[in-house]
Design a protein around this motif. Structure first.
Motif, short mmCIF file in Angstrom:
data_model
loop_
_atom_site.label_atom_id
_atom_site.label_comp_id
_atom_site.label_asym_id
_atom_site.label_seq_id
_atom_site.Cartn_x
_atom_site.Cartn_y
_atom_site.Cartn_z
N UNK A 158 -15.61 17.99 -9.11
CA UNK A 158 -15.59 18.66 -7.80
C UNK A 158 -14.94 17.76 -6.75
N UNK A 159 -15.27 16.46 -6.77
CA UNK A 159 -14.66 15.54 -5.81
C UNK A 159 -13.13 15.58 -5.92
N UNK A 160 -12.61 15.53 -7.15
CA UNK A 160 -11.16 15.54 -7.34
C UNK A 160 -10.54 16.87 -6.94
N UNK A 161 -11.23 17.97 -7.16
CA UNK A 161 -10.71 19.28 -6.71
C UNK A 161 -10.57 19.30 -5.19
N UNK A 162 -11.57 18.81 -4.50
CA UNK A 162 -11.53 18.77 -3.03
C UNK A 162 -10.43 17.81 -2.56
N UNK A 163 -10.40 16.65 -3.16
CA UNK A 163 -9.43 15.63 -2.79
C UNK A 163 -7.99 16.09 -3.05
N UNK A 164 -7.77 16.77 -4.16
CA UNK A 164 -6.44 17.26 -4.51
C UNK A 164 -5.87 18.17 -3.42
N UNK A 165 -6.73 18.97 -2.80
CA UNK A 165 -6.28 19.88 -1.75
C UNK A 165 -5.74 19.12 -0.54
N UNK A 166 -6.15 17.86 -0.38
CA UNK A 166 -5.77 17.08 0.79
C UNK A 166 -4.72 16.01 0.50
N UNK A 167 -4.86 15.32 -0.64
CA UNK A 167 -3.94 14.22 -0.92
C UNK A 167 -3.15 14.42 -2.22
#
Length: 173
Positions: free
Chosen positions: A105-114
Motif C-alpha cells: 500500500x505504501x508503494x501504491x501511494x508513493x507511486x502516484x506521487x514520485x
C-alpha cells in the motif's frame, strides 16, 4: 470509512529517527510524525534519533517492544539502498510476523506521487513482541504519505471494516 460509534482509543507510539546526519533539532520527518501523532489524539511515548547502525537499531526496537506500555513504534530513515541504510536488515530479524500489505500500500501511494522512484524505498512493517513496528523512509513527504493515507486509519479503532487497534490485545494469541 470511519464509524464514530466507539470511543477513540489512543495508543502509545514511539518514534525512532535513524540517521547519521540528523539530530532532533533538524529532524523534519520525526517532527512531522510527532505533530500528526499528537493531533490525532495518540500518546507520544518516546522520540529519539540514533545513528544508522544495525545493532543500535535492533537494541532500541527490542527495548521499546519489551515495554508493555508501548503499542506502536514508527521508525523513519535507513530504508534506502545505500550502504548505510540498514533499518530493514535490523528490524526484520526481530519480526514475529511481517505485515506484507503495508509495503504494498505504501508503494501504491508513493507511486502516484514520485512514480518509479518509490523503488528506492524498502518501507516495511511487522509485529515484535505484540508491538506494531512501521519502518518509513526518511523523507518528510514519505512520512506524511504513510501517516495520512495508512497509519491514521489503521491506528483508529473506529476505522471500518477493520483496523490494527481492534486486534491489538489478540496479538499474543
Amino acid at each position: 470509512m470511519t464509524d464514530k460509534k466507539n470511543k477513540f482509543l489512543p495508543v502509545n507510539i514511539s518514534i525512532l529517527t535513524i540517521s547519521s546526519t540528523r539530530n532532533k533539532k533538524d529532524d523534519i520527518s520525526g517532527k512531522t510524525l510527532e505533530e500528526r501523532i499528537k493531533k490525532s489524539g495518540h500518546i507520544l511515548s518516546n522520540y529519539e534519533v540514533i545513528k544508522d547502525d544495525k545493532d543500535l537499531i535492533k537494541e532500541k526496537i527490542k527495548k521499546w517492544s519489551d515495554d508493555v506500555k508501548i503499542n506502536v513504534i514508527i521508525t523513519t530513515g535507513g530504508t534506502g539502498l545505500t550502504g548505510s541504510d540498514v533499518t530493514p536488515e535490523a528490524v526484520e530479524d526481530l519480526f514475529d510476523k511481517k505485515i506484507e500489505g503495508f509495503s504494498i500500500i505504501f508503494h501504491l501511494i508513493s507511486f502516484q506521487k514520485i512514480r518509479t522512484s518509490t523503488l528506492q524505498s524498502r518501507a516495511l512493517a511487522g509485529i515484535v513482541n505484540q508491538t506494531y513496528v512501521f519502518c518509513l523512509p526518511g523523507s518528510p513527504n514519505a512520512v506524511k504519505d504513510a501517516w495520512d493515507d495508512i497509519l491514521i486509519y489503521q491506528l483508529d479503532n473506529n476505522h471500518k471494516p477493520c483496523n490494527f487497534i481492534e486486534i491489538l490485545d489478540r496479538l499474543e494469541e
